[in-house]
Design an enzyme around this catalytic site. Structure first.
Site, PDB file in Angstrom:
ATOM      1  N   LYS A  52       0.878  -1.236  -0.138  1.00 43.58           N
ATOM      2  CA  LYS A  52       0.209   0.013  -0.053  1.00 43.58           C
ATOM      3  C   LYS A  52       0.795   1.409  -0.023  1.00 43.58           C
ATOM      4  CE  LYS A  52      -4.216  -2.190   2.302  1.00 43.58           C
ATOM      5  NZ  LYS A  52      -5.052  -2.262   3.293  1.00 43.58           N
ATOM      6  N   CYS A  68      -0.714   0.639   5.997  1.00 46.54           N
ATOM      7  CA  CYS A  68      -0.939  -0.003   7.148  1.00 46.54           C
ATOM      8  C   CYS A  68      -2.153  -1.001   6.650  1.00 46.54           C
ATOM      9  CB  CYS A  68      -1.940   0.917   8.374  1.00 46.54           C
ATOM     10  SG  CYS A  68      -0.845   1.980   9.129  1.00 46.54           S
ATOM     11  N   ASP A  69      -2.212  -2.206   7.386  1.00 43.15           N
ATOM     12  CA  ASP A  69      -3.107  -3.127   7.220  1.00 43.15           C
ATOM     13  C   ASP A  69      -3.443  -4.031   8.512  1.00 43.15           C
ATOM     14  OD1 ASP A  69      -4.766  -4.177   4.674  1.00 43.15           O
ATOM     15  OD2 ASP A  69      -4.118  -6.119   5.904  1.00 43.15           O
ATOM     16  N   SER A  70      -4.554  -4.469   8.633  1.00 46.56           N
ATOM     17  CA  SER A  70      -5.180  -5.185   9.723  1.00 46.56           C
ATOM     18  C   SER A  70      -5.956  -6.425   9.739  1.00 46.56           C
ATOM     19  CB  SER A  70      -5.931  -4.212  10.890  1.00 46.56           C
ATOM     20  OG  SER A  70      -5.201  -3.162  11.327  1.00 46.56           O
TER      21      SER A  70
END
Length: 194
Positions: A52, A68-70
């Site tokens: 990203k 960010c990624d969750s």
């Protein structure tokens, strides 16, 4: 002053940054997450966060770009955003009364120094034993459909979380202590962005 770019359209991440005095330039990456086939949750969120940030970085000359990624892992199974209300209801019926791990990958690209730092924050989430009626009412609000893990800690979903072990802002999508460490590692003070 170096620009701070958030490679995410997440209002929760933007709000976290705003609350600590950082007004990011928001630039959604639109990276196709289906390209990444990783089963380890730590590597998955780190890889997605990096892609990203890398997708957005070429649009800027001198900036810090944060991706960010969750995901939520329950009993070793990885979950992102639910596809529809039925999936959200089934997920909550499986999550209730259990402990999950919320993983958030953070990738910070410093274009001026040509450096990249990638980290992962992990927080244990203890879910309440929520009734079917409460689950259906919660899913009907639409809130869980917008969130990795099917709940928003800072919204109505916070009612159904009994305890956290680890960073609370990580569960919202961006670990502020981890961001502080990453900025320091690159030689910045967070106050540089106030």
């Amino acid at each position: 002053m170096t620009k701070f770019v958030l490679a995410s359209a997440s209002p929760a991440r933007r709000r976290l940054l705003h609350n600590v005095g950082i007004e990011p330039i928001v630039c959604q990456s639109d990276f196709d997450e289906s390209q990444v086939k990783v089963t380890d949750p730590v590597e998955l969120v780190k890889t997605l966060a990096l892609h990203k940030a890398q997708t957005v970085a070429p649009k800027f000359n001198d900036a810090l770009v944060l991706g960010c990624d969750s995901v939520l892992s329950i009993q070793g199974e990885i979950h992102g955003k639910p596809a529809n209300p039925q999936e959200a209801i089934a997920r909550w019926q499986m999550m209730r009364g259990r402990v999950g791990e919320l993983y958030t990958g953070h990738a910070l690209i410093d274009l001026s120094q040509d450096k990249t730092i990638v980290r992962c924050g992990i927080t244990q989430v203890y879910f309440a034993n929520v009734s079917d009626r409460a689950i259906q009412a919660y899913v009907a609000t639409g809130e869980p459909l917008k969130c990795a893990g099917c709940f928003a800690l800072e919204g109505r979903g916070g009612l159904f979380v009994e305890k956290l072990d680890g960073c609370h802002s990580n569960v919202i999508g961006l670990s502020l202590p981890l961001l502080y460490q990453m900025l320091s590692e690159l030689g910045y003070e967070v106050t540089d962005f106030w």
